[in-house]
Design an enzyme around this catalytic site. Structure first.
Site, mmCIF file in Angstrom:
data_model
loop_
_atom_site.group_PDB
_atom_site.id
_atom_site.type_symbol
_atom_site.label_atom_id
_atom_site.label_comp_id
_atom_site.label_asym_id
_atom_site.label_seq_id
_atom_site.Cartn_x
_atom_site.Cartn_y
_atom_site.Cartn_z
ATOM 1 N N LYS A 1 1.126 -0.893 -0.079
ATOM 2 C CA LYS A 1 0.828 0.289 -0.158
ATOM 3 C C LYS A 1 0.884 1.470 -0.001
ATOM 4 C CE LYS A 1 -2.020 -1.175 3.829
ATOM 5 N NZ LYS A 1 -1.507 -2.244 4.374
ATOM 6 N N ARG B 1 -9.524 1.022 7.945
ATOM 7 C CA ARG B 1 -9.338 -0.107 8.378
ATOM 8 C C ARG B 1 -10.373 -1.119 9.117
ATOM 9 N NH1 ARG B 1 -2.998 0.334 8.423
ATOM 10 N NH2 ARG B 1 -2.109 -1.878 8.399
ATOM 11 N N ARG C 1 12.039 -6.227 5.483
ATOM 12 C CA ARG C 1 11.723 -5.031 4.724
ATOM 13 C C ARG C 1 12.515 -4.378 5.411
ATOM 14 N NH1 ARG C 1 5.443 -2.702 4.751
ATOM 15 N NH2 ARG C 1 5.558 -3.620 6.602
ATOM 16 N N ARG D 1 11.179 -2.237 10.968
ATOM 17 C CA ARG D 1 10.177 -1.882 12.016
ATOM 18 C C ARG D 1 9.999 -2.379 13.046
ATOM 19 N NH1 ARG D 1 5.305 0.045 7.814
ATOM 20 N NH2 ARG D 1 3.837 -1.785 9.846
ATOM 21 N N ARG E 1 -1.235 -8.823 12.952
ATOM 22 C CA ARG E 1 -1.517 -8.080 11.781
ATOM 23 C C ARG E 1 -2.143 -8.892 10.803
ATOM 24 N NH1 ARG E 1 3.924 -5.845 10.844
ATOM 25 N NH2 ARG E 1 2.817 -4.650 9.303
HETATM 26 P P1 ADP Z 1 0.939 -1.991 7.613
HETATM 27 O O1 ADP Z 1 -0.035 -2.472 6.419
HETATM 28 O O2 ADP Z 1 2.266 -2.772 6.881
HETATM 29 O O3 ADP Z 1 0.305 -3.395 8.407
HETATM 30 P P2 ADP Z 1 0.628 0.330 8.632
HETATM 31 O O4 ADP Z 1 2.078 1.415 8.333
HETATM 32 O O5 ADP Z 1 0.173 0.788 7.830
HETATM 33 O O6 ADP Z 1 1.970 -0.855 8.111
HETATM 34 O O7 ADP Z 1 -0.094 0.616 10.128
HETATM 35 C C1 ADP Z 1 1.038 -0.582 10.920
HETATM 36 C C2 ADP Z 1 0.665 -0.440 12.402
HETATM 37 O O8 ADP Z 1 -0.218 0.716 12.795
HETATM 38 C C3 ADP Z 1 -1.265 -1.540 12.187
HETATM 39 O O9 ADP Z 1 -0.623 -2.555 12.278
HETATM 40 C C4 ADP Z 1 -1.691 -0.448 13.409
HETATM 41 O O10 ADP Z 1 -1.151 -1.103 14.581
HETATM 42 C C5 ADP Z 1 -1.500 1.085 13.452
HETATM 43 N N1 ADP Z 1 -2.406 1.448 12.578
HETATM 44 C C6 ADP Z 1 -2.913 2.145 11.075
HETATM 45 N N2 ADP Z 1 -3.700 2.451 10.882
HETATM 46 C C7 ADP Z 1 -3.862 2.420 11.212
HETATM 47 C C8 ADP Z 1 -5.919 2.640 11.580
HETATM 48 N N3 ADP Z 1 -6.755 2.700 10.662
HETATM 49 N N4 ADP Z 1 -7.089 1.822 12.662
HETATM 50 C C9 ADP Z 1 -5.558 1.718 13.021
HETATM 51 N N5 ADP Z 1 -4.682 1.339 14.074
HETATM 52 C C10 ADP Z 1 -3.642 2.005 12.261
#
Ligand code: ADP
Ligand code: ZN
Length: 220
Positions: free
Chosen positions: A13, A88, A127, A162, A173
């Site tokens: 994404k 999400r 990554r 990360r 996740r």
């Molecule tokens: P990825 O899609 O690889 O998991 P992100 O950087 O989008 O990575 O998200 C990392 C973490 O941040 C998620 O696992 C979650 O814990 C939190 N997070 C990100 N966006 C949201 C959201 N819209 N609602 C709730 N938690 C979120």
């Protein structure tokens, strides 16, 4: 123009959103990046977010929705935005629709990225990301390694892993994605704005290919 990037962790994404941001000249809003910035700066929000993110769980809806609500009031999103990692949950999607309709706007396109799970795990554990918040370049030790080990090609800053990019957290996740986020596919399909994209080395299609095709639609 409002575009949403949807997909399980590690589907790319952020990669697609980053290219769209550069090519279309509209901001990329990544809730994950915003949370990580707060964690680094040890703000109250950062401490709260970290307690969920480190376990592979979602940050609660009320906190996340409030964060996005204030971000999308800013001037730079007037011409549009690419939402990367938000919404999400169905509650977040409904809240977003409401916020946008109050501004007389709506979502134009939702891109749903899918990748086989074994490939996702391989991608995530390999990554590495640039530690410079302004750069945020993403590398893969196998598929796309930096020229010099541990150093960003673009800006020379150190690369880091990360904290949530471990095999254990990836499984959490992924489960969270299936339970909370997967229902959004139907939510947006019903609105007729969903574009499905498989991103996988097995079909020789990468995030950049998806991004190029989307850019073509909007630049026509
Ligand atoms: P990825 O899609 O690889 O998991 P992100 O950087 O989008 O990575 O998200 C990392 C973490 O941040 C998620 O696992 C979650 O814990 C939190 N997070 C990100 N966006 C949201 C959201 N819209 N609602 C709730 N938690 C979120
Ligand atoms: Zn960099």
């Amino acid at each position: 123009m409002i575009i949403i990037m949807l997909g399980a962790p590690g589907t790319g994404k952020g990669t697609v959103a980053g290219i769209l941001k550069d090519e279309l000249g509209i901001p990329q809003i990544s809730t994950g990046d915003i949370f990580r910035k707060h964690i680094k700066e040890q703000t109250e929000l950062g401490k709260l977010a970290d307690s969920y993110i480190s376990k592979g769980q979602l940050v609660p809806d009320d906190v996340t929705i409030k964060l996005v609500q204030s971000r999308i009031q800013e001037d730079d999103v007037k011409p549009g935005m690419i939402l990367d990692g938000f919404p999400r949950t169905v509650a977040q999607a409904e809240a977003l629709d409401k916020m946008l309709s109050e501004q007389g706007k709506k979502v134009d396109l939702v891109v749903n990225l899918t990748t086989p799970k074994d490939e996702i795990i391989e991608r995530i554990v390999n990554r590495r990301v640039c530690s410079n918040q302004e750069c945020k370049a993403v590398y893969n030790l196998v598929m796309n390694p930096p020229k010099k080990e541990g150093i960003c090609d673009k800006c020379g800053s150190p690369l880091v892993q990360r904290k949530d990019d471990t095999e254990e957290t990836v499984n959490e996740r992924f489960e969270s994605y299936l339970k909370n986020t997967a229902p959004l596919v139907e939510y947006y399909e019903n609105k007729g704005i969903l574009r499905k994209e498989e991103v996988s080395k097995s079909i020789n299609r990468l995030g950049k290919d998806v991004a190029e095709d989307i850019v073509k639609i909007f630049k026509k």
